[in-house]
Design a protein around this motif. Structure first.
Motif, PDB file in Angstrom:
ATOM      1  N   ALA A   9      -1.550   3.948  -0.162  1.00 12.26           N
ATOM      2  CA  ALA A   9      -2.064   2.687  -0.705  1.00 12.26           C
ATOM      3  C   ALA A   9      -3.395   2.910  -1.430  1.00 12.26           C
ATOM      4  CB  ALA A   9      -2.229   1.659   0.408  1.00 12.26           C
ATOM      5  N   GLU A  10      -4.315   3.575  -0.784  1.00 13.15           N
ATOM      6  CA  GLU A  10      -5.637   3.831  -1.383  1.00 13.15           C
ATOM      7  C   GLU A  10      -5.512   4.574  -2.708  1.00 13.15           C
ATOM      8  OE1 GLU A  10      -9.411   6.818  -0.585  1.00 13.15           O
ATOM      9  OE2 GLU A  10      -8.229   6.149   1.146  1.00 13.15           O
ATOM     10  N   HIS A  11      -4.712   5.616  -2.730  1.00  7.83           N
ATOM     11  CA  HIS A  11      -4.605   6.435  -3.937  1.00  7.83           C
ATOM     12  C   HIS A  11      -3.846   5.720  -5.049  1.00  7.83           C
ATOM     13  CE1 HIS A  11      -5.330  10.196  -1.253  1.00  7.83           C
ATOM     14  NE2 HIS A  11      -6.449   9.693  -1.715  1.00  7.83           N
ATOM     15  N   SER A  12      -2.864   4.913  -4.685  1.00 11.21           N
ATOM     16  CA  SER A  12      -2.127   4.148  -5.703  1.00 11.21           C
ATOM     17  C   SER A  12      -3.006   3.076  -6.324  1.00 11.21           C
ATOM     18  CB  SER A  12      -0.883   3.508  -5.080  1.00 11.21           C
ATOM     19  OG  SER A  12       0.019   4.484  -4.607  1.00 11.21           O
ATOM     20  N   ILE A  13      -3.719   2.349  -5.492  1.00  9.44           N
ATOM     21  CA  ILE A  13      -4.561   1.257  -5.977  1.00  9.44           C
ATOM     22  C   ILE A  13      -5.661   1.783  -6.907  1.00  9.44           C
ATOM     23  CG2 ILE A  13      -6.300  -0.437  -5.223  1.00  9.44           C
ATOM     24  CD1 ILE A  13      -4.398  -0.991  -2.806  1.00  9.44           C
ATOM     25  N   LYS A  14      -6.243   2.912  -6.571  1.00  8.71           N
ATOM     26  CA  LYS A  14      -7.257   3.505  -7.457  1.00  8.71           C
ATOM     27  C   LYS A  14      -6.668   3.838  -8.825  1.00  8.71           C
ATOM     28  CE  LYS A  14     -10.658   5.477  -4.268  1.00  8.71           C
ATOM     29  NZ  LYS A  14     -11.339   6.733  -3.827  1.00  8.71           N
ATOM     30  N   ALA A  15      -5.435   4.322  -8.839  1.00  7.28           N
ATOM     31  CA  ALA A  15      -4.784   4.637 -10.117  1.00  7.28           C
ATOM     32  C   ALA A  15      -4.574   3.373 -10.946  1.00  7.28           C
ATOM     33  CB  ALA A  15      -3.453   5.335  -9.859  1.00  7.28           C
ATOM     34  N   PHE A  16      -4.077   2.309 -10.321  1.00  5.84           N
ATOM     35  CA  PHE A  16      -3.860   1.056 -11.043  1.00  5.84           C
ATOM     36  C   PHE A  16      -5.165   0.567 -11.663  1.00  5.84           C
ATOM     37  CE2 PHE A  16      -0.380   0.279  -7.721  1.00  5.84           C
ATOM     38  CZ  PHE A  16       0.603   0.815  -8.533  1.00  5.84           C
ATOM     39  N   ARG A  17      -6.248   0.672 -10.921  1.00  7.99           N
ATOM     40  CA  ARG A  17      -7.541   0.176 -11.402  1.00  7.99           C
ATOM     41  C   ARG A  17      -8.084   1.002 -12.562  1.00  7.99           C
ATOM     42  NH1 ARG A  17     -10.142  -1.318  -5.407  1.00  7.99           N
ATOM     43  NH2 ARG A  17      -8.901  -3.229  -5.138  1.00  7.99           N
ATOM     44  N   HIS A  18      -7.503   2.187 -12.753  1.00  9.28           N
ATOM     45  CA  HIS A  18      -7.861   2.994 -13.920  1.00  9.28           C
ATOM     46  C   HIS A  18      -6.790   2.895 -15.005  1.00  9.28           C
ATOM     47  CE1 HIS A  18     -10.955   4.744 -11.303  1.00  9.28           C
ATOM     48  NE2 HIS A  18     -11.504   5.237 -12.404  1.00  9.28           N
ATOM     49  N   GLY A  19      -5.897   1.927 -14.880  1.00  2.89           N
ATOM     50  CA  GLY A  19      -4.908   1.686 -15.919  1.00  2.89           C
ATOM     51  C   GLY A  19      -3.775   2.685 -15.958  1.00  2.89           C
ATOM     52  N   ILE A  20      -3.405   3.226 -14.784  1.00  5.13           N
ATOM     53  CA  ILE A  20      -2.388   4.278 -14.713  1.00  5.13           C
ATOM     54  C   ILE A  20      -1.201   3.803 -13.865  1.00  5.13           C
ATOM     55  CG2 ILE A  20      -1.938   6.669 -14.024  1.00  5.13           C
ATOM     56  CD1 ILE A  20      -4.986   7.153 -14.266  1.00  5.13           C
ATOM     57  N   HIS A  21       0.013   4.070 -14.345  1.00  2.00           N
ATOM     58  CA  HIS A  21       1.209   3.792 -13.558  1.00  2.00           C
ATOM     59  C   HIS A  21       1.262   4.734 -12.350  1.00  2.00           C
ATOM     60  CE1 HIS A  21       2.748   1.399 -16.902  1.00  2.00           C
ATOM     61  NE2 HIS A  21       2.571   2.424 -17.719  1.00  2.00           N
ATOM     62  N   VAL A  22       2.071   4.375 -11.331  1.00  2.00           N
ATOM     63  CA  VAL A  22       2.153   5.169 -10.107  1.00  2.00           C
ATOM     64  C   VAL A  22       3.600   5.425  -9.727  1.00  2.00           C
ATOM     65  CG1 VAL A  22       1.759   5.135  -7.598  1.00  2.00           C
ATOM     66  CG2 VAL A  22      -0.075   4.469  -9.153  1.00  2.00           C
ATOM     67  N   LEU A  23       3.884   6.685  -9.402  1.00  2.00           N
ATOM     68  CA  LEU A  23       5.107   7.050  -8.687  1.00  2.00           C
ATOM     69  C   LEU A  23       4.672   7.482  -7.298  1.00  2.00           C
ATOM     70  CD1 LEU A  23       8.111   7.758  -8.357  1.00  2.00           C
ATOM     71  CD2 LEU A  23       7.598  10.005  -9.331  1.00  2.00           C
ATOM     72  N   CYS A  24       5.045   6.689  -6.295  1.00  2.00           N
ATOM     73  CA  CYS A  24       4.572   6.925  -4.929  1.00  2.00           C
ATOM     74  C   CYS A  24       5.690   7.524  -4.079  1.00  2.00           C
ATOM     75  CB  CYS A  24       4.090   5.606  -4.312  1.00  2.00           C
ATOM     76  SG  CYS A  24       3.389   5.797  -2.661  1.00  2.00           S
ATOM     77  N   GLU A  25       5.385   8.615  -3.403  1.00  2.00           N
ATOM     78  CA  GLU A  25       6.349   9.198  -2.476  1.00  2.00           C
ATOM     79  C   GLU A  25       6.624   8.214  -1.328  1.00  2.00           C
ATOM     80  OE1 GLU A  25       8.489  11.221  -1.332  1.00  2.00           O
ATOM     81  OE2 GLU A  25       8.611  12.659  -2.960  1.00  2.00           O
ATOM     82  N   LYS A  26       7.760   8.432  -0.678  1.00  2.00           N
ATOM     83  CA  LYS A  26       8.087   7.607   0.486  1.00  2.00           C
ATOM     84  C   LYS A  26       7.205   8.015   1.668  1.00  2.00           C
ATOM     85  CE  LYS A  26      10.053  11.006   2.893  1.00  2.00           C
ATOM     86  NZ  LYS A  26       9.558  11.471   4.188  1.00  2.00           N
ATOM     87  N   PRO A  27       6.939   7.129   2.604  1.00  2.00           N
ATOM     88  CA  PRO A  27       7.120   5.688   2.469  1.00  2.00           C
ATOM     89  C   PRO A  27       6.035   5.131   1.548  1.00  2.00           C
ATOM     90  CG  PRO A  27       5.914   6.140   4.479  1.00  2.00           C
ATOM     91  CD  PRO A  27       6.261   7.488   3.872  1.00  2.00           C
ATOM     92  N   MET A  28       6.269   3.954   1.018  1.00  2.00           N
ATOM     93  CA  MET A  28       5.295   3.364   0.098  1.00  2.00           C
ATOM     94  C   MET A  28       3.917   3.261   0.762  1.00  2.00           C
ATOM     95  SD  MET A  28       5.835  -0.172  -1.923  1.00  2.00           S
ATOM     96  CE  MET A  28       4.492  -1.300  -2.271  1.00  2.00           C
ATOM     97  N   ALA A  29       3.897   2.880   2.016  1.00  2.00           N
ATOM     98  CA  ALA A  29       2.675   2.828   2.823  1.00  2.00           C
ATOM     99  C   ALA A  29       3.135   2.748   4.274  1.00  2.00           C
ATOM    100  CB  ALA A  29       1.807   1.634   2.442  1.00  2.00           C
ATOM    101  N   ILE A  30       2.204   2.627   5.205  1.00  2.00           N
ATOM    102  CA  ILE A  30       2.598   2.516   6.611  1.00  2.00           C
ATOM    103  C   ILE A  30       2.179   1.176   7.215  1.00  2.00           C
ATOM    104  CG2 ILE A  30       2.761   4.991   7.032  1.00  2.00           C
ATOM    105  CD1 ILE A  30       0.017   4.909   8.321  1.00  2.00           C
ATOM    106  N   SER A  31       1.850   0.221   6.343  1.00  2.00           N
ATOM    107  CA  SER A  31       1.642  -1.152   6.810  1.00  2.00           C
ATOM    108  C   SER A  31       2.131  -2.118   5.739  1.00  2.00           C
ATOM    109  CB  SER A  31       0.169  -1.424   7.135  1.00  2.00           C
ATOM    110  OG  SER A  31      -0.571  -1.725   5.972  1.00  2.00           O
ATOM    111  N   VAL A  32       2.663  -3.235   6.191  1.00  2.00           N
ATOM    112  CA  VAL A  32       3.146  -4.260   5.262  1.00  2.00           C
ATOM    113  C   VAL A  32       2.000  -4.784   4.415  1.00  2.00           C
ATOM    114  CG1 VAL A  32       4.228  -6.539   5.121  1.00  2.00           C
ATOM    115  CG2 VAL A  32       5.038  -4.883   6.816  1.00  2.00           C
ATOM    116  N   PHE A  33       0.838  -4.947   5.013  1.00  2.00           N
ATOM    117  CA  PHE A  33      -0.331  -5.430   4.281  1.00  2.00           C
ATOM    118  C   PHE A  33      -0.662  -4.503   3.115  1.00  2.00           C
ATOM    119  CE2 PHE A  33      -4.888  -5.331   3.437  1.00  2.00           C
ATOM    120  CZ  PHE A  33      -5.136  -6.669   3.149  1.00  2.00           C
ATOM    121  N   ASP A  34      -0.699  -3.194   3.383  1.00  2.00           N
ATOM    122  CA  ASP A  34      -1.030  -2.239   2.326  1.00  2.00           C
ATOM    123  C   ASP A  34      -0.009  -2.291   1.192  1.00  2.00           C
ATOM    124  OD1 ASP A  34      -3.337  -1.391   3.503  1.00  2.00           O
ATOM    125  OD2 ASP A  34      -2.536   0.498   4.269  1.00  2.00           O
ATOM    126  N   CYS A  35       1.273  -2.439   1.541  1.00  2.00           N
ATOM    127  CA  CYS A  35       2.304  -2.561   0.497  1.00  2.00           C
ATOM    128  C   CYS A  35       2.030  -3.774  -0.385  1.00  2.00           C
ATOM    129  CB  CYS A  35       3.688  -2.685   1.136  1.00  2.00           C
ATOM    130  SG  CYS A  35       4.295  -1.175   1.903  1.00  2.00           S
TER     131      CYS A  35
END
Length: 337
Positions: free
Chosen positions: A77-103
């Motif tokens: 979640a942390e690494h994906s969100i940082k990418a979005f904030r820099h205008g970058i698409h994300v391909l995230c390995e499974k699992p997407m995160a380990i909490s519903v909130f983070d997803c």
């Protein structure tokens, strides 16, 4: 059009699969790992710029189109969100995160910055899985009555002791997240959402080695009335034994089996026969253990099709969230959360 430019964050074992496919279809511009030697090994092979600090990569690499997030589960979640904030698409390995909130936060940030969130769920591309999904979509089995999912693998002491994060609640999250989230994804993809769960989980053979269960028994009821069971363990002696899904419908019964849902083991369908299933890719082999089938080629082809040709996304953030939500229901029912 110029090839898309990718970066990888997290240069462990699965990153090797990602790098191979990026190099085949696009450009691996940069790699990053806090253990710089791992990043150097991957970067030197593909001529990529190397970073030991993710923030530096995001600041310096202005031309990156997609970040492939291959870090421990708890950091997705942390690494994906940082990418979005820099205008970058994300391909995230499974699992997407380990909490519903983070997803949920990942989805919100992707929407806020108008970026795509792809989630790796490569078992959807297994040839027998796709054949059964088509049969279900065409109603070949009639009304689905019940299903049985079995996941019997081996993960020994070395598997956990050689990793600084596997087996921990904080960064791994649980056996269903790291080993079997692919299987949970297929339940949602094929049969819809799960309404109610009963579960028992135990750590029977990995005490003082991992912080969560190594075995579980799950009974589930889907919103559409299907009932199902899931039996899973990482205690299969010495090697992986089985990954199977059996489906009982009004007009047919089928079983996908093998070790990784890679074989059509049984079919008996009224006035219909599934034929012509290709062999598919081999499983991911990590030396001391073997994982799910290696379909990252299909995953990357889909990412590029979506971003370059406006294709249809294979697995989106909402589907990734639903997998985590179902795992959360199972662990809550078992008294783990």
């Amino acid at each position: 059009m110029d090839k898309l430019k990718f970066a990888i964050i997290g240069c462990g074992r699965i990153a090797v699969r990602h790098a191979e496919q990026i190099n085949r279809l696009a450009i691996l511009q940069a790699v990053c790992d806090k253990v710089e030697s791992r990043a150097l090994l991957l970067g030197e092979k593909y001529g990529s710029r190397v970073y030991a600090n993710y923030d530096e990569l995001l600041v310096n690499e202005k031309e990156i189109d997609v970040i492939s997030v291959c870090t421990p589960n708890g950091l997705h979640a942390e690494h994906s969100i940082k990418a979005f904030r820099h205008g970058i698409h994300v391909l995230c390995e499974k699992p997407m995160a380990i909490s519903v909130f983070d997803c949920g936060e990942m989805i919100k940030e992707a929407e806020k910055y108008n970026k795509r969130l792809f989630v790796v769920k490569q078992n959807r591309y297994n040839p027998p899985v796709r054949a059964i999904k088509q049969a279900l979509d065409e109603n070949r089995l009639g009304k689905i009555l019940s299903i049985q999912l079995n996941c019997f693998w081996n993960r020994n002491t070395d598997y956990y002791s050689e990793s600084e994060w596997k087996g921990t609640n904080k960064l791994d999250g649980g056996t269903l997240f790291t080993q079997y989230s692919h299987f949970i994804d297929l339940l949602y993809w094929m049969f819809g959402d799960i309404k109610r769960v009963e579960a028992i989980t135990r750590n029977l053979n990995h005490e003082k080695i991992i912080e969560f269960e190594d075995t579980g028994v799950v009974v589930m009821e889907f919103y559409n009335g299907i009932i199902g069971t899931m039996n899973y363990t990482v205690n299969s002696f010495a090697k992986n034994m089985e990954g199977s899904l059996t489906i009982f419908g009004e007009k047919g019964t089928v079983k996908i089996g093998g070790q990784y849902l890679n074989e059509l083991e049984y079919q008996n369908i009224e006035d219909y026969k599934i034929t012509g299933i290709s062999e598919g890719n081999p499983p991911n082999n990590y030396g001391q253990y073997v994982g799910s089938m290696s379909n990252h080629d299909k995953v990357y082809e889909n990412v590029i099709d979506v971003l370059v040709s406006n294709g249809r996304i294979g697995t989106n953030g909402f589907e990734g969230l639903k997998t985590v939500e179902i795992i959360d229901k199972i662990y809550t029912a078992a008294g783990r959360l």
